[in-house]
Design a protein around this motif. Structure first.
Motif, PDB file in Angstrom:
ATOM      1  N   ASP A 167       0.840  -1.193   0.000  1.00 44.41           N
ATOM      2  CA  ASP A 167       0.000   0.000   0.000  1.00 44.41           C
ATOM      3  C   ASP A 167       0.875   1.243   0.000  1.00 44.41           C
ATOM      4  O   ASP A 167       1.823   1.366   0.786  1.00 44.41           O
ATOM      5  CB  ASP A 167      -0.910  -0.006   1.223  1.00 44.41           C
ATOM      6  CG  ASP A 167      -1.646   1.305   1.393  1.00 44.41           C
ATOM      7  OD1 ASP A 167      -2.470   1.630   0.514  1.00 44.41           O
ATOM      8  OD2 ASP A 167      -1.376   2.014   2.379  1.00 44.41           O
ATOM      9  N   ILE A 220       0.466   4.286   1.006  1.00 41.96           N
ATOM     10  CA  ILE A 220       0.501   5.104   2.212  1.00 41.96           C
ATOM     11  C   ILE A 220       1.332   4.417   3.297  1.00 41.96           C
ATOM     12  O   ILE A 220       2.122   5.058   3.997  1.00 41.96           O
ATOM     13  CB  ILE A 220      -0.922   5.410   2.704  1.00 41.96           C
ATOM     14  CG1 ILE A 220      -1.709   6.136   1.605  1.00 41.96           C
ATOM     15  CG2 ILE A 220      -0.889   6.236   3.980  1.00 41.96           C
ATOM     16  CD1 ILE A 220      -1.047   7.397   1.076  1.00 41.96           C
ATOM     17  N   ARG A 223      -6.920  -0.470   1.176  1.00 41.82           N
ATOM     18  CA  ARG A 223      -7.004   0.961   0.881  1.00 41.82           C
ATOM     19  C   ARG A 223      -6.971   1.185  -0.628  1.00 41.82           C
ATOM     20  O   ARG A 223      -6.270   0.473  -1.361  1.00 41.82           O
ATOM     21  CB  ARG A 223      -5.847   1.692   1.554  1.00 41.82           C
ATOM     22  CG  ARG A 223      -5.888   3.212   1.374  1.00 41.82           C
ATOM     23  CD  ARG A 223      -4.712   3.891   2.063  1.00 41.82           C
ATOM     24  NE  ARG A 223      -4.923   3.951   3.499  1.00 41.82           N
ATOM     25  CZ  ARG A 223      -4.072   3.488   4.406  1.00 41.82           C
ATOM     26  NH1 ARG A 223      -2.950   2.896   4.021  1.00 41.82           N
ATOM     27  NH2 ARG A 223      -4.332   3.613   5.687  1.00 41.82           N
ATOM     28  N   THR A 246      -5.889   3.806  -3.403  1.00 41.07           N
ATOM     29  CA  THR A 246      -5.111   5.003  -3.711  1.00 41.07           C
ATOM     30  C   THR A 246      -5.004   5.135  -5.229  1.00 41.07           C
ATOM     31  O   THR A 246      -5.126   4.152  -5.969  1.00 41.07           O
ATOM     32  CB  THR A 246      -3.702   4.935  -3.102  1.00 41.07           C
ATOM     33  OG1 THR A 246      -3.072   3.725  -3.535  1.00 41.07           O
ATOM     34  CG2 THR A 246      -3.757   4.954  -1.588  1.00 41.07           C
ATOM     35  N   THR A 252      -0.443   8.263  -7.196  1.00 35.57           N
ATOM     36  CA  THR A 252       0.219   8.225  -5.891  1.00 35.57           C
ATOM     37  C   THR A 252       1.001   6.944  -5.707  1.00 35.57           C
ATOM     38  O   THR A 252       2.117   6.946  -5.177  1.00 35.57           O
ATOM     39  CB  THR A 252      -0.818   8.408  -4.768  1.00 35.57           C
ATOM     40  OG1 THR A 252      -1.263   9.765  -4.782  1.00 35.57           O
ATOM     41  CG2 THR A 252      -0.236   8.081  -3.406  1.00 35.57           C
ATOM     42  N   ARG A 253       0.442   5.820  -6.154  1.00 38.58           N
ATOM     43  CA  ARG A 253       1.191   4.562  -6.044  1.00 38.58           C
ATOM     44  C   ARG A 253       2.512   4.654  -6.799  1.00 38.58           C
ATOM     45  O   ARG A 253       3.556   4.202  -6.318  1.00 38.58           O
ATOM     46  CB  ARG A 253       0.337   3.403  -6.587  1.00 38.58           C
ATOM     47  CG  ARG A 253      -0.728   2.904  -5.625  1.00 38.58           C
ATOM     48  CD  ARG A 253      -1.593   1.834  -6.262  1.00 38.58           C
ATOM     49  NE  ARG A 253      -2.681   2.413  -7.037  1.00 38.58           N
ATOM     50  CZ  ARG A 253      -3.350   1.780  -8.006  1.00 38.58           C
ATOM     51  NH1 ARG A 253      -3.005   0.547  -8.361  1.00 38.58           N
ATOM     52  NH2 ARG A 253      -4.341   2.368  -8.639  1.00 38.58           N
ATOM     53  N   TYR A 256       3.701  14.048  -0.333  1.00 38.24           N
ATOM     54  CA  TYR A 256       2.576  13.127  -0.145  1.00 38.24           C
ATOM     55  C   TYR A 256       1.707  13.619   1.016  1.00 38.24           C
ATOM     56  O   TYR A 256       2.229  14.002   2.070  1.00 38.24           O
ATOM     57  CB  TYR A 256       3.080  11.716   0.153  1.00 38.24           C
ATOM     58  CG  TYR A 256       4.168  11.278  -0.809  1.00 38.24           C
ATOM     59  CD1 TYR A 256       3.865  10.624  -1.990  1.00 38.24           C
ATOM     60  CD2 TYR A 256       5.514  11.555  -0.531  1.00 38.24           C
ATOM     61  CE1 TYR A 256       4.864  10.251  -2.884  1.00 38.24           C
ATOM     62  CE2 TYR A 256       6.511  11.193  -1.419  1.00 38.24           C
ATOM     63  CZ  TYR A 256       6.181  10.548  -2.592  1.00 38.24           C
ATOM     64  OH  TYR A 256       7.169  10.179  -3.475  1.00 38.24           O
ATOM     65  N   PHE A 307      -4.757  10.812   0.376  1.00 36.90           N
ATOM     66  CA  PHE A 307      -3.784   9.948  -0.299  1.00 36.90           C
ATOM     67  C   PHE A 307      -3.285  10.573  -1.609  1.00 36.90           C
ATOM     68  O   PHE A 307      -3.152   9.894  -2.623  1.00 36.90           O
ATOM     69  CB  PHE A 307      -4.374   8.561  -0.563  1.00 36.90           C
ATOM     70  CG  PHE A 307      -5.205   8.013   0.546  1.00 36.90           C
ATOM     71  CD1 PHE A 307      -4.770   8.112   1.868  1.00 36.90           C
ATOM     72  CD2 PHE A 307      -6.427   7.403   0.301  1.00 36.90           C
ATOM     73  CE1 PHE A 307      -5.538   7.602   2.907  1.00 36.90           C
ATOM     74  CE2 PHE A 307      -7.197   6.909   1.338  1.00 36.90           C
ATOM     75  CZ  PHE A 307      -6.763   7.008   2.645  1.00 36.90           C
TER      76      PHE A 307
END
Length: 742
Positions: free
Chosen positions: A550, A552, A584, A586, A590-591, A665, A732
């Motif tokens: 994940d 985050i 989660r 996202t 962002t990943r 982030y 996120f």
């Protein structure tokens, strides 16, 4: 870099960044520690560093009250010399006692540092590193200790390694033998370490030192998810960019001990080495034992300075130089896309789509061998499953290569399942006492790698695969710990040797494979970060940082890992959503923005992507390949700490300060939040930089960027946006900023 006063027997290891000073004590000939820290001038004598007062307590020498070793800083403390603190060396003598006295004998200076066969250590050319070897002899036996200190021309680093040799005819039992002992005067210190568990490794803790012993350990047979063989100490005012910090790291993959004992005289005894728990080693006639190497770093530029030293030092003097500056392939791993449910057609469909997206390397994960449809069998039977792969690994690999891609393969060579021919033929090759319970972990058992015949057999199986298929990459996994330490091959009095002999066997297999396949890229993995340590980097230049994929969660994991390990060592992928560990969701952006600061790859079913998502991935891969040299060769700065704030930010600056890449982030969005800005670090104050981001570009001065920062909040003067329709980051979220000199 090594200065010796022959009259006073004082030793000063020095470069322009660091000094380490110790001496031979009068009468006792015990090695006394004097100083470790910023580079100090050379003097004719260092008696001004000696601290000696009359103390109540036991004294070694008749007629004096100032030879109480309980308050004297030492290089190799032992039991039986009036020091009641934890010893670094403990021996059981043939008489049954443990009383030792290792006295100075002589020294030797060497130039250059060669690799050691069988035990990972740092290396260096004659012009880059000097070694001081101090020889001690025991007053009560024929045991000799060699303490090796290495100092490197370009780094604020001292490495320590000890060797004990039995020059006599009587056997002795080694119970404790640590790599490093440093008695450091306390300066209101705090200590930092990395802790965690599976899927949440490298969680950063920082606490005040208290009277007594603070320690982190592993007793699991691996360096472990729970603790990393690293700790640091610093003052409360030390930040990421300011203040002094001392870092300590152990080049070892097995059971370790890292501890700080703060005594009643306000001295912090830092110790690092093989964990004495379940450890015992027979020192037979003419035999020796070598400890793992410990690394000590001193920084005057805060925690970032400490980390940057570790990063560059390990890239220069530990990791295989073939890989340090070579671009790593962007990979796709099929695990989260298929798990065990795949066949050749499904794999080729993923590979074809991956090639279309710009991926360089396809990695086939668990499930390709024996009859492995779940995790309850076939380990140790490294033969292709022709039900899934009718053309075997060689046939599949050739088809992948025909797509102009590289092919990689997953192994878990240290394990065995009970349904395999290997186990049926050799049940005694499993670690554990057959007359007692042997627990399983992930439905598997640990092979006894202390036995050369076991290592040789596994090598033959792996070699048979590698020699028939065009494989350029291996993912080397290890998914369970050793919980019942026992070997059928060791005598009852030698069972304490198993843990160490096991990890030496692991190193042996690495060396056998790399000796035959020197161009093979290996990514080490142990259920994720269960064996992320410097010794693994000696063989495998990158490690799968965590099974926690994940984005985050990875902010904390990668932030903590960066305390000691470079970005080029961190395996990092873009994974499925909802995430398979925390559910989660996202964004794809962002990943990727998190995974970008690592080796970079994908671990999701790309055959289900829409065209917009495919286009986004193509762009991500192009972006990473554009910045890969900067990310892997640049200087890394941590800017915002996700352990204490709702944000995380980090920055990579090229060594010539001409370009930089910033990642920002946000975990959770906040209503009516304060204005946000990021102050950068490491830029040239006299340069102007063009800043590019998704919102456009601007030119700013380097000094201003470090003191004022980049503004994340918007300026809406003269713009029609209102509170209701203005752009918000949301949960996120993330942004990348690229800076280049103008």
């Amino acid at each position: 870099m090594i200065h010796v006063n022959e009259e006073t027997l004082e030793f000063h290891l020095k470069n322009d960044k660091i000094s380490y000073i110790f001496r031979v004590m009068e009468e006792t000939a015990i090695m006394e520690q004097l100083y470790f820290g910023a580079s100090m001038a050379t003097y004719d004598a260092y008696d001004f560093l000696i601290e000696r007062e009359s103390r109540p307590g036991n004294n070694q020498v008749d007629g004096t009250q100032i030879v109480n070793l309980d308050d004297i800083k030492q290089e190799l403390p032992v039991y039986g010399t009036t020091d009641f603190r934890q010893p670094a060396l403990e021996i059981i003598y043939p008489t049954g006692d443990r009383i030792s006295h290792f006295a100075y004998s002589h020294y030797d200076i060497r130039h250059g540092k060669e690799k050691l066969k069988g035990l990972p250590t740092t290396f260096g050319k004659k012009e880059d590193v000097d070694i001081l070897a101090i020889f001690l002899t025991d007053r009560y036996s024929d045991l000799q200790v060699e303490m090796r200190y290495a100092i490197y021309k370009d780094f604020p680093v001292i490495t320590r390694q000890n060797i004990i040799t039995n020059l006599g005819s009587e056997s002795h039992q080694l119970e404790t033998f640590l790599s490093l002992n440093l008695d450091l005067p306390n300066d209101n210190f705090e200590w930092l370490h990395l802790h965690g568990a599976w899927a949440r490794e490298a969680q950063l803790s920082r606490d005040k030192l208290i009277i007594g012993t603070q320690q982190i350990t592993s007793t699991r047979g691996a360096s472990s998810h729970v603790h990393n063989p690293f700790l640091a100490i610093c003052q409360p005012e030390t930040t990421e960019n300011q203040g002094c910090a001392y870092g300590f790291s152990l080049i070892y993959s097995g059971n370790f001990l890292a501890q700080i004992q703060l005594d009643t005289y306000d001295v912090a005894r830092v110790q690092l080495g093989i964990n004495p728990f379940q450890f015992s080693w027979e020192l037979a006639e003419n035999s020796s034992f070598t400890t793992p190497e410990a690394v000590m770093v001193y920084s005057e530029q805060g925690l970032n300075g400490m980390s940057q030293t570790f990063h560059e030092f390990y890239k220069t003097h530990l990791i295989n130089q073939k890989w340090v500056h070579q671009k790593r392939p962007v990979l796709i791993n099929n695990w989260e896309a298929t798990y065990f449910d795949f066949d050749e057609e499904k794999i080729l469909n993923i590979a074809k789509k991956a090639k279309n997206l710009g991926v360089d390397l396809f990695v086939l994960d668990d499930g390709w061998f024996g009859s492995r449809d779940t995790d309850n069998g076939s380990l140790g039977n490294w033969t292709p499953d022709l039900r899934k792969l009718p053309n075997g690994i060689a046939g599949l690999a050739k088809k992948i290569v025909a797509l102009d891609m590289q092919f990689g393969l997953w192994f878990e060579p240290e394990m065995v399942s009970i349904d395999t021919p290997l186990f049926q033929e050799h049940p005694d090759w499993r670690i554990g006492n057959p007359d007692k319970n042997i627990s399983h972990g992930r439905n598997q058992f640990v092979l006894d790698f202390s036995r050369t015949e076991v290592v040789d057999t596994i090598f033959e199986q792996i070699d048979d695969i590698l020699s028939h298929a065009p494989i350029t990459y291996i993912k080397w996994d290890m998914n369970r710990y050793i919980s019942e330490s026992y070997s059928k091959a060791l005598a009852k009095d030698n069972q304490g040797e198993l843990f160490h002999r096991y990890i030496l066997g692991v190193y042996n297999l690495y060396e056998k494979i790399l000796a035959k396949y020197p161009d093979l890229l290996i990514e080490s993995c142990a259920g994720g970060g269960g064996r992320f340590d410097p010794a693994m980097l000696y063989y495998a230049p990158q490690t799968w940082t965590s099974d926690g994929t994940d984005a985050i969660e990875r902010l904390r994991i990668q932030y903590g890992t960066s305390m000691v390990y470079p970005l080029s060592a961190m395996g990092s992928h873009v994974s499925e959503v909802p995430n398979h560990q925390v559910a989660r969701v996202t964004s794809l952006a962002t990943r990727a923005n998190v995974a970008m600061f690592g080796t970079f790859g994908y671990e999701l079913d790309i055959t289900n992507l829409c065209e917009n998502e495919s286009a986004e991935i193509r762009k991500q891969i192009t972006t990473f390949k554009t910045y890969q040299k900067l990310i892997h060769d640049g200087i890394f700065y941590r800017l915002k700490n996700p352990f204490v704030t709702n944000e995380c930010a980090w920055l990579v600056v090229s060594k010539d300060k001409k370009e930089a890449l910033l990642g920002w982030y946000q975990v959770l969005a906040q209503p009516n939040s304060a204005y946000q800005r990021i102050r950068l670090a490491g830029l040239a104050p006299d340069k102007n930089y063009l800043i590019r981001s998704e919102n456009g570009s601007e030119i700013r001065n380097g000094k201003d960027l470090m003191h004022v920062g980049i503004f994340l909040s918007e300026n809406l003067i003269g713009r029609p946006e209102s509170e209701q329709n203005r752009k918000m980051f949301g949960d996120f979220n993330s942004r990348l900023f690229y800076l280049c000199e103008q």
